[in-house]
Write an enzyme that holds these catalytic residues in place. Structure first.
Site, short mmCIF file in Angstrom:
data_model
loop_
_atom_site.label_atom_id
_atom_site.label_comp_id
_atom_site.label_asym_id
_atom_site.label_seq_id
_atom_site.Cartn_x
_atom_site.Cartn_y
_atom_site.Cartn_z
N GLY A 103 0.80 -1.22 0.00
CA GLY A 103 0.00 0.00 0.00
C GLY A 103 0.83 1.27 0.00
O GLY A 103 2.02 1.25 0.30
N CYS A 104 0.18 2.39 -0.36
CA CYS A 104 0.86 3.70 -0.38
C CYS A 104 0.64 4.49 0.92
O CYS A 104 1.23 5.52 1.11
CB CYS A 104 0.38 4.54 -1.54
SG CYS A 104 1.07 4.01 -3.11
N VAL A 105 -0.28 4.02 1.75
CA VAL A 105 -0.51 4.73 3.01
C VAL A 105 -0.29 3.80 4.20
O VAL A 105 -0.33 2.59 4.06
CB VAL A 105 -1.93 5.33 3.10
CG1 VAL A 105 -2.05 6.55 2.24
CG2 VAL A 105 -2.97 4.32 2.76
#
Lengths: 105, 170
Positions: A103-105
């Protein structure tokens, strides 16, 4: 598949150095990975994060986001960064024997 | 700086205040911290909306004059090539609907709402600042901002703070 030796055993790793078979993981491996990442001792607080990550991975096939860790693991974001300085999700995943989170977060 | 040297610090400038204009800064700052990179965000001009207590929970997606909205059409099960007429965007409620739609999709991706995201960034060690000149222009004071804002800085102080950092303007 690449392999490496850690804590006296040979494990399979991916191109980023993360274990590909989380069932081969042991606490001795976790401690050896932690030392390599500059964490001298894994405390109970570290293991809350590690156990949560492994459980998430087993249930969902991917490690949790920082947000999920903050809300559900019992270790908040601030502490997470203190426990695993220099990239909590990445380092905790490595030490927990699961692949790098996507994921990016 | 040598070619393959890892990035150590980033300094983001967020100058616009639409929901879709603020998220990139928050995601990039938080993502930097996740990689062990130092990060700060300098909010300026309409970007200040994202850190003002009275407005930060109500950022909107603009549906008038936004020619790129076709990209959101698949969210409504329509083709990505379908344009979104700006006159329809002007109908009351349409911007609210588009905003709701984006928030909904973001939640599915585990991206928090702006207020929670600011807390998350702050907890992760992102330094958040407001731009002095625009704070003065909009007649704001430090008390108008969410508690995660570390201070109000001039552009000079921003450059000083950004020593050794990559500066990214959004």
């Amino acid at each position: 598949m690449a392999t490496r030796e850690i804590a006296g055993v040979t494990v399979e790793i991916d191109e980023n150095g993360y274990m590909t078979d989380h069932t081969a993981w042991t606490k001795a491996i976790a401690e050896a990975f932690a030392k390599e990442e500059g964490i001298d001792e894994l405390t109970d607080r570290h293991y809350i994060v590690i156990d949560f990550m492994r459980k998430e991975y087993e249930e969902n096939g991917t490690g949790p986001s920082i947000r999920k860790l903050n809300k559900q693991s019992g270790v908040n974001t601030k502490e997470l960064y203190q426990l695993f300085p220099g990239g909590p999700a990445k380092k905790a995943a490595l030490i927990a024997g699961i692949p790098k989170p996507q994921g990016c977060v | 700086m040598s070619e393959n040297e890892p990035i150590k610090r980033v300094s983001l400038v967020c100058s616009k205040g639409g929901l879709d204009e603020v998220y990139p800064s928050l995601i990039m700052a938080n993502g930097a911290r996740m990689e062990g990179i130092e990060a700060s965000i300098f909010f300026t001009f309409f970007g200040l909306n994202a850190i003002v207590k009275k407005t930060h929970k109500n950022l909107k997606v603009a549906t008038v004059g936004n020619a790129a909205l076709n990209l959101a059409m698949p969210m409504l099960k329509m083709p990505i090539t379908m344009p979104f007429p700006t006159l329809i965007g002007a109908i009351p409620g349409v911007s609210n609907f588009a905003t709701w739609l984006m928030k909904n999709e973001m939640e599915k991706l585990d991206v928090p709402p702006v207020d929670e995201f600011l807390e998350m960034c702050d907890d992760a060690g992102v330094e958040i600042y407001a731009c002095k000149m625009t704070v003065d222009m909009f007649k704001l004071t430090i008390d108008d901002f969410v508690p995660q804002v570390k201070g109000i800085m001039t552009v000079g102080e921003f450059y000083e703070k950004s020593a050794g950092a990559q500066i990214i303007f959004t």
